[in-house]
Design an enzyme around this catalytic site. Structure first.
Site, PDB file in Angstrom:
ATOM      1  N   LEU A 176       0.865  -1.172   0.000  1.00  0.00           N
ATOM      2  CA  LEU A 176       0.000   0.000   0.000  1.00  0.00           C
ATOM      3  C   LEU A 176       0.904   1.225   0.000  1.00  0.00           C
ATOM      4  O   LEU A 176       1.960   1.228   0.632  1.00  0.00           O
ATOM      5  CB  LEU A 176      -0.900   0.031   1.243  1.00  0.00           C
ATOM      6  N   ASP A 177       0.495   2.266  -0.718  1.00  0.00           N
ATOM      7  CA  ASP A 177       1.252   3.507  -0.708  1.00  0.00           C
ATOM      8  C   ASP A 177       1.326   4.060   0.716  1.00  0.00           C
ATOM      9  O   ASP A 177       0.464   3.774   1.554  1.00  0.00           O
ATOM     10  CB  ASP A 177       0.588   4.553  -1.610  1.00  0.00           C
ATOM     11  N   LYS A 178       2.322   4.876   0.959  1.00  0.00           N
ATOM     12  CA  LYS A 178       2.492   5.490   2.274  1.00  0.00           C
ATOM     13  C   LYS A 178       1.202   6.132   2.764  1.00  0.00           C
ATOM     14  O   LYS A 178       0.796   5.947   3.917  1.00  0.00           O
ATOM     15  CB  LYS A 178       3.608   6.544   2.210  1.00  0.00           C
TER      16      LYS A 178
END
Length: 305
Positions: A137-139
């Site tokens: 998952l993106d930051k």
């Protein structure tokens, strides 16, 4: 040392070797693919090739992955919202703002650092003893992730992703009012030709499909639920920007300014389902709206639906 053989089919002819392997070997990161190629551990027809080699139909690619070694990363005691754990895997509800993988500028304080402290029986499938990050998952995307604790679980979950057996659904608030109640975005995604740090819908990109359903319409905004059929980098963010409904708070693919005080995009992985690698039981998990998402919806309700 583990060896894997991949035979190229016609649909992949002409793709770069490094990009093909990064997409095909779900449990091996892009940086690890590069390292394997640089170290001469990737052979095409028995001979080493460069990362930019254009693969051909019938090519036999041999990937040799070294035995696991201790990682140099620091184990850190950090709070983790673990929603499920057994001897094979951990399911985590990741908060917005937490980086998953250590990288330049983020060597500490990441999800992997926390897992190194929390998980003692680690997966070594990528040549390093480390938690098995199966998908990312993106930051600034919050929500559910599954992490493998051993090699067998890692391989099985990676195979499920490749076979599209893992179901991942997200909720997002996007700019503009989507008139259709549901739809499908079928548009290939690859590196942006104008900015290599970004992804974009490009003709030579890899197939990418996102299904969505409208949950609620607000004045100038829409709450949607999206299901990934494929798992390309930044897929939901790129696809909704492509149809001119970028995710609210996304400063990479949307407006640089927002009327809301958000620390990232309003994108939350709310549902995750997969088959347990050992028992083969279907496991399903739901994650409620996190506080930042609830506050955004509250503000939207005040503005009118």
């Amino acid at each position: 040392m583990e060896t894997r053989d991949v035979v190229i089919e016609g649909s992949h002819e002409g793709e770069r070797l490094d990009r093909f392997l990064a997409e095909t070997l779900c449990d091996v990161s892009r940086s690890q693919v590069k390292n394997l190629i640089d170290e001469g551990l990737v052979l095409v027809g028995g001979r080493p090739q460069k990362p930019g080699y254009r693969i051909r139909k019938g090519d036999i690619i041999q990937v040799r992955i070294p035995a696991a070694r201790e990682t140099g990363l620091v184990a850190q005691e950090m709070p983790l919202n673990i929603v499920y754990e057994d001897r094979d895997l951990v399911v985590i509800d990741k908060p917005q703002g937490l980086v998953v993988h250590p990288a330049h500028g983020h060597w500490e304080g990441t999800l992997v650092n926390a897992l190194l402290y929390r998980v003692k029986d680690l997966s070594g499938i990528n040549g390093e003893l480390r938690p098995g990050i199966v998908h990312r998952l993106d930051k600034d995307t919050s929500g559910l992730m599954v992490v493998a604790k051993n090699d067998q679980a890692h391989r099985d979950l990676a195979d499920q992703i490749k076979a599209r057996k893992i179901r991942r659904e997200y909720v997002a608030v996007v700019h503009g009012v989507i008139r259709e109640n549901s739809g499908t975005i079928d548009a290939p995604i690859g590196r942006s030709p104008s900015d290599r740090k970004k992804m974009a819908v490009v003709r030579e990109g890899r197939p990418a499909v996102t299904h969505y359903t409208v949950l609620r319409r607000y004045r100038d905004y829409t709450l949607v639920r999206a299901r990934l059929e494929t798992g390309r980098t930044h897929q939901i963010r790129v696809h909704f920007a492509y149809i001119r409904h970028p995710v609210v708070g996304d400063q990479v693919y949307g407006p640089s300014r927002s009327r809301f005080e958000l620390k990232g995009q309003a994108l939350h992985a709310c549902y995750l389902a997969f088959y347990h690698p050992t028992t083969k039981e279907l496991l399903e998990f739901d994650s409620p709206f996190p506080p930042y998402f609830q506050e955004l919806l509250r503000q939207l309700e005040k503005s009118g639906a």
